[in-house]
Design a protein around this motif. Structure first.
Motif, PDB file in Angstrom:
ATOM      1  N   HIS A 103       6.199  35.989  17.900  1.00  0.00           N
ATOM      2  CA  HIS A 103       7.139  36.318  16.828  1.00  0.00           C
ATOM      3  C   HIS A 103       7.533  35.095  16.017  1.00  0.00           C
ATOM      4  O   HIS A 103       8.314  35.209  15.061  1.00  0.00           O
ATOM      5  CB  HIS A 103       8.386  36.979  17.418  1.00  0.00           C
ATOM      6  CG  HIS A 103       9.178  37.747  16.433  1.00  0.00           C
ATOM      7  ND1 HIS A 103      10.391  37.301  15.939  1.00  0.00           N
ATOM      8  CD2 HIS A 103       8.943  38.951  15.821  1.00  0.00           C
ATOM      9  CE1 HIS A 103      10.880  38.187  15.089  1.00  0.00           C
ATOM     10  NE2 HIS A 103      10.011  39.213  15.001  1.00  0.00           N
ATOM     11  N   LYS A 104       6.997  33.919  16.345  1.00  0.00           N
ATOM     12  CA  LYS A 104       7.263  32.658  15.652  1.00  0.00           C
ATOM     13  C   LYS A 104       8.761  32.324  15.645  1.00  0.00           C
ATOM     14  O   LYS A 104       9.346  31.983  14.605  1.00  0.00           O
ATOM     15  CB  LYS A 104       6.714  32.697  14.226  1.00  0.00           C
ATOM     16  CG  LYS A 104       5.213  32.922  14.160  1.00  0.00           C
ATOM     17  CD  LYS A 104       4.702  32.877  12.726  1.00  0.00           C
ATOM     18  CE  LYS A 104       3.219  33.186  12.653  1.00  0.00           C
ATOM     19  NZ  LYS A 104       2.383  32.283  13.440  1.00  0.00           N
ATOM     20  N   ASP A 105       9.364  32.418  16.834  1.00  0.00           N
ATOM     21  CA  ASP A 105      10.775  32.080  16.986  1.00  0.00           C
ATOM     22  C   ASP A 105      10.992  30.644  17.447  1.00  0.00           C
ATOM     23  O   ASP A 105      12.136  30.178  17.471  1.00  0.00           O
ATOM     24  CB  ASP A 105      11.450  33.019  17.994  1.00  0.00           C
ATOM     25  CG  ASP A 105      11.433  34.474  17.535  1.00  0.00           C
ATOM     26  OD1 ASP A 105      11.359  34.695  16.318  1.00  0.00           O
ATOM     27  OD2 ASP A 105      11.505  35.376  18.408  1.00  0.00           O
TER      28      ASP A 105
ATOM     29  N   ASN B 149      17.366  32.650   7.510  1.00  0.00           N
ATOM     30  CA  ASN B 149      17.701  34.059   7.705  1.00  0.00           C
ATOM     31  C   ASN B 149      16.740  34.753   8.673  1.00  0.00           C
ATOM     32  O   ASN B 149      16.691  35.983   8.724  1.00  0.00           O
ATOM     33  CB  ASN B 149      17.710  34.781   6.359  1.00  0.00           C
ATOM     34  CG  ASN B 149      16.356  34.667   5.658  1.00  0.00           C
ATOM     35  OD1 ASN B 149      15.463  33.944   6.102  1.00  0.00           O
ATOM     36  ND2 ASN B 149      16.229  35.382   4.533  1.00  0.00           N
ATOM     37  N   HIS B 150      15.982  33.995   9.462  1.00  0.00           N
ATOM     38  CA  HIS B 150      15.044  34.574  10.428  1.00  0.00           C
ATOM     39  C   HIS B 150      15.814  35.062  11.661  1.00  0.00           C
ATOM     40  O   HIS B 150      16.639  34.341  12.219  1.00  0.00           O
ATOM     41  CB  HIS B 150      14.001  33.521  10.849  1.00  0.00           C
ATOM     42  CG  HIS B 150      13.039  34.017  11.885  1.00  0.00           C
ATOM     43  ND1 HIS B 150      11.993  34.871  11.595  1.00  0.00           N
ATOM     44  CD2 HIS B 150      12.976  33.777  13.235  1.00  0.00           C
ATOM     45  CE1 HIS B 150      11.331  35.123  12.699  1.00  0.00           C
ATOM     46  NE2 HIS B 150      11.894  34.468  13.716  1.00  0.00           N
ATOM     47  N   THR B 151      15.514  36.304  12.050  1.00  0.00           N
ATOM     48  CA  THR B 151      16.151  36.883  13.239  1.00  0.00           C
ATOM     49  C   THR B 151      15.151  36.879  14.385  1.00  0.00           C
ATOM     50  O   THR B 151      14.149  37.602  14.334  1.00  0.00           O
ATOM     51  CB  THR B 151      16.616  38.315  12.968  1.00  0.00           C
ATOM     52  OG1 THR B 151      17.508  38.320  11.841  1.00  0.00           O
ATOM     53  CG2 THR B 151      17.331  38.877  14.193  1.00  0.00           C
ATOM     54  N   PRO B 152      15.383  36.088  15.453  1.00  0.00           N
ATOM     55  CA  PRO B 152      14.427  36.011  16.557  1.00  0.00           C
ATOM     56  C   PRO B 152      14.538  37.241  17.450  1.00  0.00           C
ATOM     57  O   PRO B 152      15.503  38.006  17.404  1.00  0.00           O
ATOM     58  CB  PRO B 152      14.840  34.737  17.293  1.00  0.00           C
ATOM     59  CG  PRO B 152      16.291  34.618  17.019  1.00  0.00           C
ATOM     60  CD  PRO B 152      16.521  35.164  15.640  1.00  0.00           C
TER      61      PRO B 152
ATOM     62  N   PRO C  84      11.228  28.219  11.555  1.00  0.00           N
ATOM     63  CA  PRO C  84      11.677  29.506  10.978  1.00  0.00           C
ATOM     64  C   PRO C  84      12.739  29.290   9.902  1.00  0.00           C
ATOM     65  O   PRO C  84      13.449  28.289   9.884  1.00  0.00           O
ATOM     66  CB  PRO C  84      12.234  30.243  12.201  1.00  0.00           C
ATOM     67  CG  PRO C  84      12.624  29.173  13.155  1.00  0.00           C
ATOM     68  CD  PRO C  84      11.663  28.041  12.947  1.00  0.00           C
ATOM     69  N   SER C  85      12.831  30.249   9.012  1.00  0.00           N
ATOM     70  CA  SER C  85      13.798  30.158   7.916  1.00  0.00           C
ATOM     71  C   SER C  85      15.212  30.394   8.432  1.00  0.00           C
ATOM     72  O   SER C  85      15.429  30.829   9.570  1.00  0.00           O
ATOM     73  CB  SER C  85      13.455  31.190   6.834  1.00  0.00           C
ATOM     74  OG  SER C  85      13.501  32.505   7.378  1.00  0.00           O
TER      75      SER C  85
ATOM     76  N   GLN D 243      15.615  43.515  16.466  1.00  0.00           N
ATOM     77  CA  GLN D 243      14.525  43.351  15.523  1.00  0.00           C
ATOM     78  C   GLN D 243      13.156  43.431  16.178  1.00  0.00           C
ATOM     79  O   GLN D 243      12.154  43.521  15.482  1.00  0.00           O
ATOM     80  CB  GLN D 243      14.664  41.985  14.836  1.00  0.00           C
ATOM     81  CG  GLN D 243      15.938  41.810  14.044  1.00  0.00           C
ATOM     82  CD  GLN D 243      16.024  42.776  12.880  1.00  0.00           C
ATOM     83  OE1 GLN D 243      15.008  43.115  12.255  1.00  0.00           O
ATOM     84  NE2 GLN D 243      17.241  43.248  12.573  1.00  0.00           N
ATOM     85  N   CYS D 244      13.099  43.395  17.530  1.00  0.00           N
ATOM     86  CA  CYS D 244      11.797  43.287  18.200  1.00  0.00           C
ATOM     87  C   CYS D 244      11.714  44.352  19.291  1.00  0.00           C
ATOM     88  O   CYS D 244      12.421  44.272  20.310  1.00  0.00           O
ATOM     89  CB  CYS D 244      11.624  41.884  18.795  1.00  0.00           C
ATOM     90  SG  CYS D 244       9.984  41.593  19.473  1.00  0.00           S
TER      91      CYS D 244
END
Length: 420
Positions: A135-137, A146-149, A143-144, A181-182
């Motif tokens: 998930h690129k956390d 506003n990225h939600t891990p 990560p940006s 989110q996952c």
């Protein structure tokens, strides 16, 4: 005669006293040929000395080999080894994994206990790290803002391991948590929670069952070190003493024995470890024993007993193992337990009985002295069962007054030989 000549020559040559041949002969006769009044004492002393010497020789030179040949040890463990077991039969032990784990020794059980938890934590830690990596956390993916891990604050393998541990043992520190989110992370959370409950239940149940096994209750049931053979109630009996070291009773106790020996059938087949039933009883029977104080169980050596044709001189030469079992229900847990021990010929003492062990105090209480639990006292005993029963039959015939069938009454004519 030779001993007399040697001792007389020795006394004549070594002493300065005026020893004459008659004096030396008189002294030797008194020393070597005691008076008839002390012959019974000399005979009893000689027999006792030879019994002790024979027992010492057998124990010293043959005791260890006999000990290695036991099927059941004194503490009840079975000394048997299975060889050439097929691979399919070995797989059955893993099918019945619960019994296999319960039968393991404590060191292996604790190794499995620690490995199961640490292994599952580390395995799911790798899965959580893989989820964060896919998930690129992770921080290396930059990560940006506003990225939600999938999982908050999982920034590496160590953090993934800590989150796995918190999830499985339900610690929940609140610093790391799964987001909505996952879907993969939610599924993995559910799977680890279910598997963690199964591991906790199995391992904790195995530890608890191992601790509370009725086999441990059997450790507080002890048998006498030796079995003895002596007369009891006019019969020749084999006696064993058993004691309960706890005040809690064994309910529905039942005691019995098995005689293991090698026999040859009439067809020529040799049976190793052939089992013969040995009935043990107490004065009140062999079932539902009131096992509050030490009991002396006995087996009557009659015509149906395998000990009937044995004698005091031939007992040590026999090749057998007497296994004694005591079954009962533990009063506190209602679990069934079995206690067992064994006796080899060197541990069966012919012509002995057990010393008294129960006494009554001045306060009216009954006291059990375990110092005398395995202590034996030598008593007068027939050297074989056949001799005892033949003696009884002879006494019975004498009381019934049987006539001698070979006696023939012949008439004798009286003659008067006194003629004037």
């Amino acid at each position: 005669m030779l001993m007399r000549l040697v001792l007389s020559a020795h006394l004549s040559s070594t002493t300065s006293l005026p020893w004459t041949h008659a004096a030396i002969t008189w002294e030797l006769d008194n020393m070597l040929m005691p008076s008839p009044r002390i012959w019974p004492q000399v005979r009893v002393l000689t027999e006792s000395m030879f019994k002790r010497l024979r027992r010492w020789v057998v124990t010293r030179f043959f005791g260890h080999s006999r000990q290695r040949a036991r099927l059941v040890s004194k503490d009840g463990r079975c000394n048997i080894e299975f060889g050439n077991v097929e691979a399919q039969s070995r797989f059955i032990f893993f099918v019945d994994i619960w019994t296999t784990v319960l039968d393991l020794k404590w060191r292996y059980k604790m190794t499995i206990f620690i490995t199961a938890f640490l292994g599952s934590w580390f395995f799911f830690g790798l899965l959580w790290y893989a989820v964060a990596y896919i998930h690129k956390d992770l921080p290396e993916f930059h990560p940006s803002a506003n990225h939600t891990p999938c999982v908050e604050n999982v920034n590496g393998l160590t953090a993934a391991f800590l989150f796995s541990l918190e999830t499985q043992v339900t610690i929940g520190y609140g610093f790391r948590c799964v987001t909505e989110q996952c879907a993969t992370a939610i599924f993995l959370l559910i799977f680890q929670s279910i598997l963690g409950v199964m591991i906790n239940s199995f391992m904790c149940g195995a530890i608890l069952a191992k601790i509370s096994r009725p086999k441990k209750r059997a450790k507080t049931i002890t048998f006498s070190k030796n079995a003895v053979i002596s007369k009891r109630g006019g019969k020749l009996c084999l006696l064993i003493r058993v004691a309960n070291l706890r005040k809690s009773l064994l309910i529905g106790s039942h005691i019995y024995g098995k005689l293991l020996r090698t026999t040859v059938t009439p067809e020529g087949e040799t049976i190793i470890l052939d089992q013969i039933n040995i009935n043990f009883v107490v004065d009140a029977g062999n079932e539902n024993l009131f096992f509050i104080s030490p009991l002396t169980i006995y087996h009557v050596i009659d015509h149906n007993s395998p000990f009937f044709h044995m004698a005091a001189e031939t007992l040590i030469q026999q090749d057998f193992e007497l296994v004694v079992f005591l079954d009962g229900t533990v009063e506190s847990t209602s679990a069934t337990c079995q206690v067992r021990t064994s006796y080899v010929p060197e541990e069966v003492l012919w012509g002995y009985r057990f010393a008294p062990i129960v006494s009554k105090t001045k306060e009216g209480k009954y006291r059990v002295d375990f110092h005398n639990f395995s202590k034996t006292v030598e008593v007068e005993t027939p050297h074989c069962a056949m001799c005892l029963y033949n003696e009884k039959d002879a006494r019975a015939r004498m009381k019934r007054g049987y006539d001698n069938p070979n006696f023939i009454l012949s008439e004798v004519n009286e003659t008067d030989d006194t003629k004037m």
